[in-house]
Design a protein around this motif. Structure first.
Motif, mmCIF file in Angstrom:
data_model
loop_
_atom_site.group_PDB
_atom_site.id
_atom_site.type_symbol
_atom_site.label_atom_id
_atom_site.label_comp_id
_atom_site.label_asym_id
_atom_site.label_seq_id
_atom_site.Cartn_x
_atom_site.Cartn_y
_atom_site.Cartn_z
ATOM 1 N N ALA A 69 0.829 -1.208 0.000
ATOM 2 C CA ALA A 69 0.000 0.000 0.000
ATOM 3 C C ALA A 69 0.862 1.257 0.000
ATOM 4 O O ALA A 69 0.560 2.234 -0.699
ATOM 5 N N ASP A 70 1.946 1.237 0.783
ATOM 6 C CA ASP A 70 2.840 2.397 0.826
ATOM 7 C C ASP A 70 3.469 2.677 -0.529
ATOM 8 O O ASP A 70 3.667 3.831 -0.909
ATOM 9 N N THR A 71 3.784 1.608 -1.273
ATOM 10 C CA THR A 71 4.388 1.778 -2.602
ATOM 11 C C THR A 71 3.426 2.496 -3.541
ATOM 12 O O THR A 71 3.803 3.456 -4.225
ATOM 13 N N PHE A 72 2.167 2.051 -3.569
ATOM 14 C CA PHE A 72 1.172 2.728 -4.400
ATOM 15 C C PHE A 72 0.945 4.160 -3.915
ATOM 16 O O PHE A 72 0.774 5.081 -4.716
ATOM 17 N N ARG A 73 0.949 4.340 -2.588
ATOM 18 C CA ARG A 73 0.721 5.669 -1.997
ATOM 19 C C ARG A 73 1.825 6.650 -2.393
ATOM 20 O O ARG A 73 1.551 7.815 -2.683
ATOM 21 N N TYR A 74 3.069 6.181 -2.388
ATOM 22 C CA TYR A 74 4.192 7.050 -2.783
ATOM 23 C C TYR A 74 3.988 7.586 -4.199
ATOM 24 O O TYR A 74 4.225 8.754 -4.470
ATOM 25 N N PHE A 75 3.539 6.715 -5.098
ATOM 26 C CA PHE A 75 3.350 7.173 -6.480
ATOM 27 C C PHE A 75 2.248 8.219 -6.565
ATOM 28 O O PHE A 75 2.415 9.265 -7.203
ATOM 29 N N VAL A 76 1.109 7.930 -5.939
ATOM 30 C CA VAL A 76 -0.029 8.855 -6.002
ATOM 31 C C VAL A 76 0.333 10.195 -5.380
ATOM 32 O O VAL A 76 -0.012 11.262 -5.908
#
Length: 213
Positions: free
Chosen positions: A188-195
Motif C-alpha cells: 500500500a505504501d508503494t502505491f501511496r508514494y506514487f499517487v
C-alpha cells in the motif's frame, strides 16, 4: 580441431574457434567452450563476431558464479556492440551487480535498458516481440534491487529513473511484488508514494485503486 592443429597460426582460425565454441556449448561442454572463446578473444580481437564471443564467455562465467570475470566480459560487449546485444549485456550487468550486492549499480544498468527501449515515452503496446520481454524482465529485476535498496521511497531519488515516463510501472510492479509476499503495508505504501508524488499522472487513479484494495 584438426584444422587448429595443422594451421595453428592461420588468421582464418577465428571462425574455427567460434564454431567449436558453439558446438561445445550445444553439447553442454562449457569448459571446452570457454577454452575456445578465450583463445578466440585473445588471438583474434578484430573478429567480426567478437562481441558475441565476449557475451557467450560472460554467460559462462555468470553460470559459474564468477561475477568479476562475467562483469569484465559483459563490459567488453558494451564497448563493442550496439542494439540488441548491447542491451542484453547491460541487462546482464544489472544482474552481475545484483549478485555482488551493489544494488544501486544494478538499478542503473536495468534503467539503461528501459531508457533505451522506452525513450520518447514509447508504450508497452508499441514494443516488438524482442523488446517487450526485455522491458518486463528489467522492471521485475529492478524491483528486486529497489527492494534491497529500501523500497518505493527511493525510486524518485535515483537520477537514472526519476521523471521517466515509465516510472509508474516500477511502483506498480514493486507494489504487486510486496502484495505477492503478503507485505500489505509495504504494498500500500508503494502505491501511496506514487499517487502522492504524481497526483496528476494518468496512472494515479489506477494505483490509488490498488492502494485502497
Amino acid at each position: 580441431r584438426n584444422i587448429l592443429e595443422r594451421y595453428p597460426n592461420s588468421p582464418d582460425n577465428a571462425e574455427v574457434f567460434y564454431q567449436l565454441a558453439k558446438a561445445y556449448d550445444l553439447e553442454g561442454k562449457q569448459e571446452e567452450a570457454m577454452k575456445m572463446l578465450t583463445e578466440l578473444v585473445r588471438r583474434h580481437p578484430t573478429y567480426s563476431n567478437i562481441a558475441e564471443a565476449h557475451f557467450r564467455k560472460a554467460d559462462i562465467h555468470f553460470n559459474w558464479q564468477q561475477y568479476p570475470q562475467a562483469k569484465a566480459s559483459y563490459q567488453a560487449v558494451t564497448q563493442l556492440a550496439q542494439d540488441r546485444l548491447l542491451l542484453n549485456a547491460k541487462y546482464m550487468l544489472g544482474w552481475v551487480y545484483y549478485k555482488q550486492l551493489d544494488f544501486e549499480s544494478s538499478v542503473n544498468h536495468f534503467a539503461f535498458v528501459l531508457n533505451s527501449i522506452l525513450q520518447g515515452g514509447k508504450s508497452m503496446a508499441s514494443l516488438n516481440k524482442a523488446e517487450k520481454p526485455l522491458v518486463e524482465d528489467s522492471i521485475h529485476s529492478m524491483s528486486l534491487a529497489l527492494d534491497k535498496l529500501g523500497g518505493a521511497e527511493l525510486i524518485e531519488k535515483i537520477p537514472s529513473i526519476a521523471s521517466q515516463s515509465y516510472i509508474w510501472m516500477l511502483y506498480d510492479h514493486l507494489g504487486d511484488y510486496y502484495l505477492g509476499k503478503e507485505l500489505y503495508e509495504q504494498s500500500a505504501d508503494t502505491f501511496r508514494y506514487f499517487v502522492r508524488n504524481n497526483p496528476d499522472n494518468s496512472k494515479a487513479p489506477l494505483l490509488h485503486k490498488k492502494m485502497i484494495n
